[in-house]
Scaffold this motif. Structure first.
Motif, PDB file in Angstrom:
ATOM      1  N   ALA A 162       0.853  -1.192   0.000  1.00 24.60           N
ATOM      2  CA  ALA A 162       0.000   0.000   0.000  1.00 24.60           C
ATOM      3  C   ALA A 162       0.888   1.240   0.000  1.00 24.60           C
ATOM      4  CB  ALA A 162      -0.923   0.015   1.211  1.00 24.60           C
ATOM      5  N   TYR A 163       0.662   2.117  -0.945  1.00 28.03           N
ATOM      6  CA  TYR A 163       1.370   3.398  -0.928  1.00 28.03           C
ATOM      7  C   TYR A 163       0.477   4.446  -1.575  1.00 28.03           C
ATOM      8  CZ  TYR A 163       2.623   2.155  -5.788  1.00 28.03           C
ATOM      9  OH  TYR A 163       2.591   1.787  -7.109  1.00 28.03           O
ATOM     10  N   PHE A 164       0.779   5.707  -1.324  1.00 28.04           N
ATOM     11  CA  PHE A 164      -0.069   6.784  -1.847  1.00 28.04           C
ATOM     12  C   PHE A 164       0.784   7.960  -2.290  1.00 28.04           C
ATOM     13  CE2 PHE A 164       0.159   7.116   2.777  1.00 28.04           C
ATOM     14  CZ  PHE A 164       0.549   8.422   2.976  1.00 28.04           C
ATOM     15  N   LEU A 165       0.218   8.721  -3.221  1.00 29.48           N
ATOM     16  CA  LEU A 165       0.867   9.914  -3.769  1.00 29.48           C
ATOM     17  C   LEU A 165      -0.110  11.072  -3.739  1.00 29.48           C
ATOM     18  CD1 LEU A 165       2.344   8.416  -7.089  1.00 29.48           C
ATOM     19  CD2 LEU A 165       3.496   8.551  -4.882  1.00 29.48           C
ATOM     20  N   SER A 166       0.402  12.263  -3.554  1.00 29.43           N
ATOM     21  CA  SER A 166      -0.426  13.443  -3.777  1.00 29.43           C
ATOM     22  C   SER A 166      -0.655  13.567  -5.286  1.00 29.43           C
ATOM     23  CB  SER A 166       0.256  14.694  -3.220  1.00 29.43           C
ATOM     24  OG  SER A 166       1.564  14.844  -3.743  1.00 29.43           O
ATOM     25  N   PRO A 167      -1.772  14.156  -5.696  1.00 28.95           N
ATOM     26  CA  PRO A 167      -2.080  14.216  -7.129  1.00 28.95           C
ATOM     27  C   PRO A 167      -1.004  14.886  -7.980  1.00 28.95           C
ATOM     28  CG  PRO A 167      -4.058  14.657  -5.872  1.00 28.95           C
ATOM     29  CD  PRO A 167      -2.922  14.608  -4.878  1.00 28.95           C
ATOM     30  N   ASP A 168      -0.354  15.913  -7.448  1.00 28.12           N
ATOM     31  CA  ASP A 168       0.671  16.586  -8.254  1.00 28.12           C
ATOM     32  C   ASP A 168       1.856  15.662  -8.526  1.00 28.12           C
ATOM     33  OD1 ASP A 168       1.395  16.671  -5.538  1.00 28.12           O
ATOM     34  OD2 ASP A 168       2.571  18.503  -5.782  1.00 28.12           O
ATOM     35  N   LEU A 169       2.205  14.831  -7.533  1.00 31.44           N
ATOM     36  CA  LEU A 169       3.310  13.900  -7.723  1.00 31.44           C
ATOM     37  C   LEU A 169       2.902  12.755  -8.655  1.00 31.44           C
ATOM     38  CD1 LEU A 169       6.208  13.401  -6.966  1.00 31.44           C
ATOM     39  CD2 LEU A 169       5.435  12.209  -4.909  1.00 31.44           C
ATOM     40  N   ALA A 170       1.662  12.296  -8.522  1.00 32.48           N
ATOM     41  CA  ALA A 170       1.158  11.270  -9.434  1.00 32.48           C
ATOM     42  C   ALA A 170       1.149  11.781 -10.865  1.00 32.48           C
ATOM     43  CB  ALA A 170      -0.245  10.840  -9.004  1.00 32.48           C
ATOM     44  N   GLU A 171       0.822  13.053 -11.031  1.00 30.73           N
ATOM     45  CA  GLU A 171       0.832  13.636 -12.372  1.00 30.73           C
ATOM     46  C   GLU A 171       2.244  13.704 -12.933  1.00 30.73           C
ATOM     47  OE1 GLU A 171      -1.226  17.347 -14.756  1.00 30.73           O
ATOM     48  OE2 GLU A 171      -0.967  17.511 -12.589  1.00 30.73           O
TER      49      GLU A 171
END
Length: 291
Positions: free
Chosen positions: A195-204
């Protein structure tokens, strides 16, 4: 399909079962979120099962690099039933699954394609979220602890900038200097696949044309995503989760539906008996890195 049903009946159903919270839609499917304004107002965790839905043997395994720009990112759900005897189960399966327009795969670009698609529905206003997470099927979320974590640690918009969170894997955990993939890691660590997560700007950023992924895509997919993230020219803020936080259970043999549900019954309330640790972030834990 059977494992998806087990996940629906367990942690995804937690707030529907625990009526004392009076928040039955705190966890909702993407399709519910889009279709129902009441659910949209209450939902704090939006989920969808993600499948590579393309059956053509010539279909790509990813849609981030060198792909026809006119090819849609997703496909319509397949027609007919999915093998279950329950009409309700078939409706649920169709209504909470996203079919990416790629061949199903584990480690050949599915996660990057998912992040590209998630960004596309954020940009077009379909959803509004602070973070995008990728979660393995054999992970069991302890929902109350998870929401305690999100409320105490994760910054909401517009302060959720360049954030990368999860269970930290370092070069030694990867395989050390004996494994060429670990030797060529960008920076010293990445977040584990469970499980991991990114802020939308980093995902972009990680799916953008700004990043040359050709020299960064090797090894397991979580390592590749870590390489993309750590190639950002700006400082990355890591949110490091440890087992002491008691956010989920990730026993590796949970890939079988019957075992999954039995294990859930055994562990679903154990988080109440474990104090865990103070939930805290690691600000600016990464320095800028380039490939």
């Amino acid at each position: 399909v059977m494992l998806q049903q087990s996940i629906r009946r367990t942690y995804l159903n937690y707030y529907k079962e625990h009526t004392e919270f009076n928040m039955p839609h705190r966890i909702c499917s993407l399709q519910e979120y889009i279709a129902n304004a009441m659910i949209r107002d209450e939902c704090e965790l939006i989920y969808t099962f993600v499948i590579g839905g393309a059956k053509d043997h010539k279909a790509p395994t990813q849609m981030v690099d060198s792909v026809d720009p006119n090819r849609p990112l997703t496909l319509e759900p397949p027609s007919g039933t999915t093998g279950s005897d329950s009409p309700q189960a078939n409706a649920e399966i169709i209504n909470d699954v996203t079919y990416l327009n790629i061949k199903e795969n584990d480690g050949a670009g599915k996660s990057a394609t998912f992040f590209k698609w998630a960004n596309s529905i954020i940009r077009d206003g379909t959803i509004s979220v602070d973070y995008i997470a990728k979660v393995e099927m054999d992970m069991m979320l302890f929902a109350p602890r998870w929401f305690e974590f999100t409320q105490s640690v994760l910054m909401p918009s517009p302060y959720n900038r360049l954030i990368y969170g999860g269970m930290l894997m370092d070069r030694l955990s990867c395989g050390g200097l004996q494994d060429w993939r670990c030797r060529q890691m960008v920076n010293k660590n990445y977040m584990s696949n469970e499980a991991y997560f990114l802020s939308p700007d980093l995902a972009e950023f990680i799916v953008s044309d700004e990043l040359d992924r050709s020299t960064l895509t090797f090894g397991a997919e979580d390592l590749a995503i870590g390489n993309y993230v750590n190639s950002c020219p700006h400082p990355i803020h890591q949110i490091v989760i440890s087992p002491r936080h008691v956010l989920w259970d990730n026993t590796r043999w949970l890939g079988e539906a019957e075992r999954y549900e039995k294990h859930w019954e055994a562990v679903k309330d154990t988080w109440k008996n474990k104090p865990g640790t103070r939930l805290s972030a690691s600000p600016a834990a990464n320095t800028p890195a380039r490939p």
